[in-house]
Motif scaffolding. Structure first.
Motif, PDB file in Angstrom:
ATOM      1  N   LYS A  63       0.815  -1.215   0.000  1.00 25.16           N
ATOM      2  CA  LYS A  63       0.000   0.000   0.000  1.00 25.16           C
ATOM      3  C   LYS A  63       0.852   1.271   0.000  1.00 25.16           C
ATOM      4  O   LYS A  63       0.330   2.356  -0.201  1.00 25.16           O
ATOM      5  CB  LYS A  63      -0.897   0.025   1.234  1.00 25.16           C
ATOM      6  N   ILE A  64       2.140   1.149   0.241  1.00 28.47           N
ATOM      7  CA  ILE A  64       3.035   2.306   0.383  1.00 28.47           C
ATOM      8  C   ILE A  64       3.890   2.438  -0.871  1.00 28.47           C
ATOM      9  O   ILE A  64       4.494   1.459  -1.317  1.00 28.47           O
ATOM     10  CB  ILE A  64       3.919   2.144   1.640  1.00 28.47           C
ATOM     11  N   PRO A  65       3.982   3.657  -1.448  1.00 28.70           N
ATOM     12  CA  PRO A  65       4.793   3.824  -2.657  1.00 28.70           C
ATOM     13  C   PRO A  65       6.276   3.572  -2.381  1.00 28.70           C
ATOM     14  O   PRO A  65       6.826   4.113  -1.429  1.00 28.70           O
ATOM     15  CB  PRO A  65       4.545   5.271  -3.074  1.00 28.70           C
ATOM     16  N   HIS A  66       6.866   2.725  -3.205  1.00 26.73           N
ATOM     17  CA  HIS A  66       8.272   2.369  -3.015  1.00 26.73           C
ATOM     18  C   HIS A  66       8.860   1.906  -4.342  1.00 26.73           C
ATOM     19  O   HIS A  66       8.145   1.657  -5.304  1.00 26.73           O
ATOM     20  CB  HIS A  66       8.410   1.263  -1.967  1.00 26.73           C
ATOM     21  N   PHE A  67      10.166   1.791  -4.361  1.00 27.82           N
ATOM     22  CA  PHE A  67      10.892   1.253  -5.498  1.00 27.82           C
ATOM     23  C   PHE A  67      11.813   0.160  -4.976  1.00 27.82           C
ATOM     24  O   PHE A  67      12.310   0.239  -3.858  1.00 27.82           O
ATOM     25  CB  PHE A  67      11.743   2.337  -6.180  1.00 27.82           C
ATOM     26  N   LYS A  68      12.030  -0.834  -5.794  1.00 21.02           N
ATOM     27  CA  LYS A  68      12.930  -1.913  -5.408  1.00 21.02           C
ATOM     28  C   LYS A  68      14.027  -2.025  -6.458  1.00 21.02           C
ATOM     29  O   LYS A  68      13.739  -2.176  -7.639  1.00 21.02           O
ATOM     30  CB  LYS A  68      12.173  -3.227  -5.298  1.00 21.02           C
ATOM     31  N   ARG A  69      15.266  -1.897  -6.024  1.00 20.52           N
ATOM     32  CA  ARG A  69      16.424  -2.011  -6.913  1.00 20.52           C
ATOM     33  C   ARG A  69      17.475  -2.867  -6.199  1.00 20.52           C
ATOM     34  O   ARG A  69      17.775  -2.630  -5.032  1.00 20.52           O
ATOM     35  CB  ARG A  69      17.050  -0.650  -7.197  1.00 20.52           C
ATOM     36  N   HIS A  70      17.985  -3.827  -6.915  1.00 20.31           N
ATOM     37  CA  HIS A  70      19.048  -4.690  -6.391  1.00 20.31           C
ATOM     38  C   HIS A  70      18.661  -5.284  -5.030  1.00 20.31           C
ATOM     39  O   HIS A  70      19.439  -5.293  -4.094  1.00 20.31           O
ATOM     40  CB  HIS A  70      20.365  -3.928  -6.287  1.00 20.31           C
ATOM     41  N   ALA A  78       8.642  12.874  -0.675  1.00 20.72           N
ATOM     42  CA  ALA A  78       7.516  13.549  -1.331  1.00 20.72           C
ATOM     43  C   ALA A  78       6.408  12.549  -1.664  1.00 20.72           C
ATOM     44  O   ALA A  78       5.218  12.852  -1.506  1.00 20.72           O
ATOM     45  CB  ALA A  78       7.985  14.266  -2.586  1.00 20.72           C
ATOM     46  N   GLU A  79       6.778  11.347  -2.113  1.00 21.14           N
ATOM     47  CA  GLU A  79       5.772  10.332  -2.432  1.00 21.14           C
ATOM     48  C   GLU A  79       5.113   9.781  -1.169  1.00 21.14           C
ATOM     49  O   GLU A  79       3.928   9.472  -1.183  1.00 21.14           O
ATOM     50  CB  GLU A  79       6.398   9.205  -3.243  1.00 21.14           C
ATOM     51  N   LEU A  80       5.871   9.676  -0.083  1.00 21.46           N
ATOM     52  CA  LEU A  80       5.278   9.213   1.169  1.00 21.46           C
ATOM     53  C   LEU A  80       4.255  10.219   1.675  1.00 21.46           C
ATOM     54  O   LEU A  80       3.172   9.841   2.138  1.00 21.46           O
ATOM     55  CB  LEU A  80       6.363   8.968   2.220  1.00 21.46           C
ATOM     56  N   LEU A  81       4.576  11.512   1.576  1.00 25.34           N
ATOM     57  CA  LEU A  81       3.635  12.538   2.003  1.00 25.34           C
ATOM     58  C   LEU A  81       2.401  12.537   1.108  1.00 25.34           C
ATOM     59  O   LEU A  81       1.268  12.654   1.588  1.00 25.34           O
ATOM     60  CB  LEU A  81       4.296  13.913   2.003  1.00 25.34           C
ATOM     61  N   ALA A  82       2.586  12.379  -0.197  1.00 24.25           N
ATOM     62  CA  ALA A  82       1.453  12.303  -1.119  1.00 24.25           C
ATOM     63  C   ALA A  82       0.583  11.090  -0.780  1.00 24.25           C
ATOM     64  O   ALA A  82      -0.653  11.161  -0.839  1.00 24.25           O
ATOM     65  CB  ALA A  82       1.938  12.220  -2.560  1.00 24.25           C
ATOM     66  N   GLY A  86      -3.395  10.833   0.367  1.00 26.70           N
ATOM     67  CA  GLY A  86      -4.309  10.077  -0.472  1.00 26.70           C
ATOM     68  C   GLY A  86      -4.156  10.371  -1.952  1.00 26.70           C
ATOM     69  O   GLY A  86      -5.026  10.044  -2.745  1.00 26.70           O
ATOM     70  N   GLU A  87      -3.044  10.987  -2.338  1.00 26.77           N
ATOM     71  CA  GLU A  87      -2.805  11.309  -3.740  1.00 26.77           C
ATOM     72  C   GLU A  87      -2.081  10.159  -4.421  1.00 26.77           C
ATOM     73  O   GLU A  87      -1.312   9.445  -3.801  1.00 26.77           O
ATOM     74  CB  GLU A  87      -1.950  12.575  -3.842  1.00 26.77           C
ATOM     75  N   LYS A  88      -2.321   9.989  -5.713  1.00 25.90           N
ATOM     76  CA  LYS A  88      -1.604   8.967  -6.485  1.00 25.90           C
ATOM     77  C   LYS A  88      -0.183   9.454  -6.761  1.00 25.90           C
ATOM     78  O   LYS A  88       0.043  10.628  -6.995  1.00 25.90           O
ATOM     79  CB  LYS A  88      -2.299   8.704  -7.816  1.00 25.90           C
ATOM     80  N   LYS A  90       3.791   8.393  -8.722  1.00 21.29           N
ATOM     81  CA  LYS A  90       4.342   7.656  -9.872  1.00 21.29           C
ATOM     82  C   LYS A  90       4.478   6.173  -9.581  1.00 21.29           C
ATOM     83  O   LYS A  90       4.178   5.346 -10.410  1.00 21.29           O
ATOM     84  CB  LYS A  90       5.714   8.221 -10.240  1.00 21.29           C
ATOM     85  N   SER A  91       4.960   5.832  -8.400  1.00 18.33           N
ATOM     86  CA  SER A  91       5.212   4.418  -8.109  1.00 18.33           C
ATOM     87  C   SER A  91       3.924   3.650  -7.841  1.00 18.33           C
ATOM     88  O   SER A  91       3.941   2.435  -7.783  1.00 18.33           O
ATOM     89  CB  SER A  91       6.163   4.282  -6.924  1.00 18.33           C
ATOM     90  N   GLU A  92       2.781   4.347  -7.698  1.00 23.01           N
ATOM     91  CA  GLU A  92       1.510   3.660  -7.484  1.00 23.01           C
ATOM     92  C   GLU A  92       0.709   3.491  -8.766  1.00 23.01           C
ATOM     93  O   GLU A  92      -0.272   2.778  -8.787  1.00 23.01           O
ATOM     94  CB  GLU A  92       0.655   4.437  -6.478  1.00 23.01           C
ATOM     95  N   VAL A  93       1.107   4.162  -9.829  1.00 23.93           N
ATOM     96  CA  VAL A  93       0.402   4.046 -11.093  1.00 23.93           C
ATOM     97  C   VAL A  93       0.722   2.690 -11.701  1.00 23.93           C
ATOM     98  O   VAL A  93       1.889   2.321 -11.831  1.00 23.93           O
ATOM     99  CB  VAL A  93       0.811   5.186 -12.055  1.00 23.93           C
ATOM    100  N   PRO A  94      -0.310   1.919 -12.074  1.00 20.55           N
ATOM    101  CA  PRO A  94      -0.035   0.597 -12.642  1.00 20.55           C
ATOM    102  C   PRO A  94       0.783   0.701 -13.929  1.00 20.55           C
ATOM    103  O   PRO A  94       0.548   1.556 -14.761  1.00 20.55           O
ATOM    104  CB  PRO A  94      -1.417   0.034 -12.933  1.00 20.55           C
ATOM    105  N   VAL A  95       1.744  -0.175 -14.050  1.00 22.86           N
ATOM    106  CA  VAL A  95       2.602  -0.201 -15.228  1.00 22.86           C
ATOM    107  C   VAL A  95       2.340  -1.504 -15.961  1.00 22.86           C
ATOM    108  O   VAL A  95       2.279  -2.562 -15.356  1.00 22.86           O
ATOM    109  CB  VAL A  95       4.087  -0.120 -14.821  1.00 22.86           C
ATOM    110  N   ALA A  96       2.191  -1.416 -17.280  1.00 20.60           N
ATOM    111  CA  ALA A  96       1.968  -2.623 -18.078  1.00 20.60           C
ATOM    112  C   ALA A  96       3.210  -3.499 -18.017  1.00 20.60           C
ATOM    113  O   ALA A  96       4.328  -3.018 -18.158  1.00 20.60           O
ATOM    114  CB  ALA A  96       1.650  -2.235 -19.515  1.00 20.60           C
ATOM    115  N   ARG A  97       3.022  -4.751 -17.777  1.00 22.39           N
ATOM    116  CA  ARG A  97       4.144  -5.675 -17.701  1.00 22.39           C
ATOM    117  C   ARG A  97       4.507  -6.135 -19.105  1.00 22.39           C
ATOM    118  O   ARG A  97       3.646  -6.487 -19.905  1.00 22.39           O
ATOM    119  CB  ARG A  97       3.779  -6.886 -16.851  1.00 22.39           C
ATOM    120  N   HIS A  98       5.782  -6.111 -19.392  1.00 20.78           N
ATOM    121  CA  HIS A  98       6.261  -6.592 -20.686  1.00 20.78           C
ATOM    122  C   HIS A  98       6.524  -8.083 -20.556  1.00 20.78           C
ATOM    123  O   HIS A  98       7.166  -8.537 -19.619  1.00 20.78           O
ATOM    124  CB  HIS A  98       7.545  -5.870 -21.079  1.00 20.78           C
TER     125      HIS A  98
END
Length: 103
Positions: A63-70, A78-82, A86-88, A90-98
């Motif tokens: 439920k929390i916006p995050h990125f996973k690398r390595h 800024a994303e945690l505050l958003a 309750g704001e959407k 970038k990391s919460e927007v669904p991304v089409a899987r290739h």
């Protein structure tokens, strides 16, 4: 002692305004936009920023916006505050899987 009768909506609005004024009073003079660290933070700092325990952070990670690398988790303030607001983000927007083409 004075007793104030109010609706839940009015109470929420009064609290929101009081918090906004308190935050504004903490800003240095002339600073209008809230400055966030542009560098990603780790889970420990994210938990402190959100005011939750690290175990709560991990159990709510979907439920929390995050990125996973390595194999590491990264967060942006800024994303945690958003997210709190309750704001959407970038990391919460669904991304089409290739997917690989079938052979």
């Amino acid at each position: 002692m004075n007793l104030i009768v109010t609706t839940p909506e009015d109470l929420s609005q009064m609290i929101t305004e009081a918090v906004r004024q308190a935050v504004e009073s903490l800003k240095p003079a002339g600073q209008t936009a809230q400055a966030f660290n542009p560098k990603p933070i780790g889970p420990d700092a994210a938990a402190v920023f959100l005011g939750i325990s690290k175990s709560t952070l991990y159990s709510s990670i979907d439920k929390i916006p995050h990125f996973k690398r390595h194999n590491r988790l990264y967060f942006f303030e800024a994303e945690l505050l958003a997210h709190i607001r309750g704001e959407k983000t970038k990391s919460e927007v669904p991304v089409a899987r290739h997917t690989r083409p079938q052979r």
